[in-house]
Motif scaffolding. Structure first.
Motif, PDB file in Angstrom:
ATOM      1  N   GLU A 147      22.178 -46.249  21.410  1.00 24.08           N
ATOM      2  CA  GLU A 147      22.656 -45.654  22.655  1.00 24.08           C
ATOM      3  C   GLU A 147      24.027 -44.981  22.521  1.00 24.08           C
ATOM      4  O   GLU A 147      24.274 -43.956  23.158  1.00 24.08           O
ATOM      5  CB  GLU A 147      22.715 -46.710  23.760  1.00 24.08           C
ATOM      6  N   LYS A 148      24.908 -45.543  21.735  1.00 18.27           N
ATOM      7  CA  LYS A 148      26.270 -45.005  21.660  1.00 18.27           C
ATOM      8  C   LYS A 148      26.484 -44.075  20.471  1.00 18.27           C
ATOM      9  O   LYS A 148      27.135 -43.045  20.599  1.00 18.27           O
ATOM     10  CB  LYS A 148      27.291 -46.138  21.647  1.00 18.27           C
TER      11      LYS A 148
ATOM     12  N   GLU B  19      31.439 -36.327  20.891  1.00 15.28           N
ATOM     13  CA  GLU B  19      30.158 -36.939  21.260  1.00 15.28           C
ATOM     14  C   GLU B  19      30.268 -38.460  21.276  1.00 15.28           C
ATOM     15  O   GLU B  19      29.785 -39.114  22.205  1.00 15.28           O
ATOM     16  CB  GLU B  19      29.058 -36.499  20.305  1.00 15.28           C
TER      17      GLU B  19
ATOM     18  N   PRO C 124      20.679 -39.327  12.790  1.00 17.88           N
ATOM     19  CA  PRO C 124      19.966 -38.059  12.862  1.00 17.88           C
ATOM     20  C   PRO C 124      20.253 -37.196  11.626  1.00 17.88           C
ATOM     21  O   PRO C 124      21.408 -37.036  11.228  1.00 17.88           O
ATOM     22  CB  PRO C 124      20.523 -37.382  14.115  1.00 17.88           C
TER      23      PRO C 124
ATOM     24  N   ARG D 200      30.028 -41.004  24.575  1.00 21.41           N
ATOM     25  CA  ARG D 200      29.014 -42.058  24.663  1.00 21.41           C
ATOM     26  C   ARG D 200      29.642 -43.446  24.777  1.00 21.41           C
ATOM     27  O   ARG D 200      28.941 -44.446  24.761  1.00 21.41           O
ATOM     28  CB  ARG D 200      28.107 -42.014  23.432  1.00 21.41           C
TER      29      ARG D 200
ATOM     30  N   ASN E 167      18.403 -43.149  15.384  1.00 21.38           N
ATOM     31  CA  ASN E 167      17.007 -43.304  15.777  1.00 21.38           C
ATOM     32  C   ASN E 167      16.559 -44.732  15.467  1.00 21.38           C
ATOM     33  O   ASN E 167      16.852 -45.245  14.389  1.00 21.38           O
ATOM     34  CB  ASN E 167      16.116 -42.325  15.005  1.00 21.38           C
TER      35      ASN E 167
ATOM     36  N   GLY F  58      23.892 -42.827  18.480  1.00 15.39           N
ATOM     37  CA  GLY F  58      22.828 -41.827  18.449  1.00 15.39           C
ATOM     38  C   GLY F  58      21.835 -41.965  17.320  1.00 15.39           C
ATOM     39  O   GLY F  58      21.077 -41.037  17.036  1.00 15.39           O
TER      40      GLY F  58
END
Length: 137
Positions: free
Chosen positions: A24-25, A84, A48, A88, A29, A27
């Motif tokens: 969630e924070k 980012e 990612p 988050r 997967n 990012g």
């Protein structure tokens, strides 16, 4: 002989809290979350664009939670990556300018330390020619 690093174990105290943080924070997967037995839970998470994943869980490593202090990922833009993360809810450092790259640092809830590196323009990994303008090498 090719050797490809594909999985790094990251020691954590609370698997669900760590999974939430990384997914969630940060990012990442969420690839797998398997409870094999009462002693073993395997959670695989992948940044990612990365060919290498991390594994968190129970019964995976004897390293003390928070014991990793040198995990590093490469990003295209340190400022954008920092923005980012902060957006988050991750406590991330300011961008640290070094001759060999620009860095952003953060830690997971257990204190495992990460750095994000934006490679310098001259680096072959950043799409440059790989020749350091200061050394010519």
């Amino acid at each position: 002989m090719d050797m490809k690093l594909e999985l790094v174990g990251v020691p954590v105290t609370d698997v669900d809290r760590a999974k939430e943080f990384y997914v969630e924070k940060v990012g990442f997967n969420a690839d797998h979350d398997y409870t094999v037995s009462d002693e073993i839970r395997f959670v695989q998470l992948t940044p990612p664009g990365s060919a290498c994943s991390i594994a968190i869980g129970r019964g995976l490593t004897e390293i003390v939670p928070g014991g990793l202090d040198n995990l590093q990922m490469v990003v295209a833009d340190a400022d954008a990556a920092r923005a980012e993360l902060v957006g988050r809810g991750v406590e991330a450092s300011e961008v640290d300018e070094q001759p060999w790259g620009r860095f952003v640092y953060f830690s997971d809830p257990d204190g495992n330390k990460w750095s994000l590196q934006q490679l310098p323009a001259w680096s072959a990994g950043a799409g440059g020619d790989g020749v350091d303008p200061q050394t010519g090498a």
